[in-house]
Enzyme design. Structure first.
Site, PDB file in Angstrom:
ATOM      1  N   TYR A 176       0.831  -1.212   0.000  1.00 17.10           N
ATOM      2  CA  TYR A 176       0.000   0.000   0.000  1.00 17.10           C
ATOM      3  C   TYR A 176       0.865   1.262   0.000  1.00 17.10           C
ATOM      4  O   TYR A 176       0.616   2.202  -0.754  1.00 17.10           O
ATOM      5  CB  TYR A 176      -0.903  -0.046   1.222  1.00 17.10           C
ATOM      6  CG  TYR A 176      -1.772   1.168   1.442  1.00 17.10           C
ATOM      7  CD1 TYR A 176      -2.852   1.428   0.608  1.00 17.10           C
ATOM      8  CD2 TYR A 176      -1.518   2.036   2.500  1.00 17.10           C
ATOM      9  CE1 TYR A 176      -3.661   2.538   0.827  1.00 17.10           C
ATOM     10  CE2 TYR A 176      -2.328   3.146   2.726  1.00 17.10           C
ATOM     11  CZ  TYR A 176      -3.398   3.390   1.878  1.00 17.10           C
ATOM     12  OH  TYR A 176      -4.200   4.488   2.103  1.00 17.10           O
ATOM     13  N   LYS A 180       0.975   4.122  -2.896  1.00 18.45           N
ATOM     14  CA  LYS A 180       0.607   5.507  -2.597  1.00 18.45           C
ATOM     15  C   LYS A 180       1.767   6.470  -2.849  1.00 18.45           C
ATOM     16  O   LYS A 180       1.549   7.629  -3.203  1.00 18.45           O
ATOM     17  CB  LYS A 180       0.121   5.615  -1.153  1.00 18.45           C
ATOM     18  CG  LYS A 180      -1.236   4.951  -0.915  1.00 18.45           C
ATOM     19  CD  LYS A 180      -2.313   5.533  -1.812  1.00 18.45           C
ATOM     20  CE  LYS A 180      -3.704   5.113  -1.403  1.00 18.45           C
ATOM     21  NZ  LYS A 180      -4.741   5.622  -2.337  1.00 18.45           N
TER      22      LYS A 180
END
Length: 308
Positions: A176, A180
């Site tokens: 993640y 991002k």
């Protein structure tokens, strides 16, 4: 007859929001509609880890907008595919005749420590977050470029959704955090490339209570007591997103913001810090000595989320 949206910040604008069936995306869609925008509500209705699909969440948001006197349509395509991303744009054009703002927000989590992180979990999170930002951005940008070349320069806006995990790192979220962080770099490139066509591109690192955070950061995301300000409500983030998605944000592009509760922060990325140029090659030992000295002069990095 005067339109009921006249005078609102986004009157006359058409906005597409991905992942808009729940959480932050839902809050953004409702906030745009409240400011007069016509909204394309994209959501596959998947579970917290990307499993299953349901048309229910997107449909309910459209119904909420209609009940409040606004206009919205459902888009249930997979925006991490070329077909789904392209149809997001065509849905806006077919339903409302234009597209002015794209909010990339869709995502889910598959958290693991790195040594336990499966390749499939890495790929799935990269796909929905990073590819799911790239493809809608690509197809929206192609439309806006065509408009500009046809003598109809757009006042177009893109808001990408990053995370504090992408800016600082987050233990147990390697996939993640990497996705991002990639979204921030994509934002900077898009802002530079698309400026000539009238497109502004910014990124947001929000903190709010959603399905993705209420368990991972349970203590920080806990609901407040009765009568207290709900600092982690997703609705606290949406005003900034709506402003960035409006014509009022003219001149603001290539920026990254943090938003949570009542706080908005302009994030400042990598900048050159202490440096030493001796004009000649160093030995490894000399390079090490230089690094130690420069680190002593540099600011300490911010702590990674979850680090002890």
């Amino acid at each position: 007859m005067t339109s009921p949206t006249t005078g609102r910040l986004c009157a006359g604008r058409v906005v597409a929001v991905t992942g808009a069936g729940r959480g932050l995306g839902r809050a953004h869609a409702l906030a745009f509609a409240a400011e007069g925008a016509q909204v394309v509500v994209n959501d596959l209705g998947v579970g917290p880890g990307g499993d299953g699909t349901s048309a229910g969440p997107a449909r309910r948001v459209v119904e909420e907008i209609a009940a409040a006197g606004g206009e919205a349509v459902v888009h249930d395509g997979d925006i991490a595919t070329t077909e789904g991303a392209a149809s997001l744009v065509t849905t806006a054009l077919d339903a409302f005749g234009r597209l002015d703002t794209l909010v990339n927000n869709a995502g889910f989590l598959r958290d693991r420590m790195l040594v336990n992180l499966d390749e499939d979990d890495w790929d799935a999170v990269m796909r929905v977050h990073l590819k799911g930002h790239f493809l809608p951005l690509k197809h929206a940008a192609a439309h806006w470029r065509s408009e500009a070349k046809a003598g109809r320069p757009p006042v177009a806006r893109v808001i990408n959704t990053s995370s504090g995990a992408g800016l600082l790192g987050s233990v147990g979220q390697g996939n993640y955090a990497a996705a991002k962080a990639g979204i921030v770099a994509l934002t900077l490139v898009a802002a530079a490339e698309l400026a000539r066509y009238g497109v502004h591109v910014n990124a947001l690192a929000p903190a709010a209570r959603t399905r993705m955070t209420e368990q991972t950061f349970a203590a920080a995301m806990a609901a407040p007591g009765e009568g207290e300000f709900d600092a982690m409500a997703p609705e606290n983030v949406s005003p900034l997103v709506v402003w960035l998605g409006s014509a009022a944000s003219d001149g603001v592009t290539g920026r990254v913001f943090e938003a949570e509760a009542g706080r908005i922060t302009v994030m400042e990325g990598w900048r050159p810090g202490p440096t030493d140029d001796r004009g000649a090659r160093r030995s490894p030992a000399e390079a090490g000595e230089t690094v130690r000295r420069l680190l002593a002069e540099a600011r300490a990095p911010e702590r990674v989320y979850g680090a002890s």
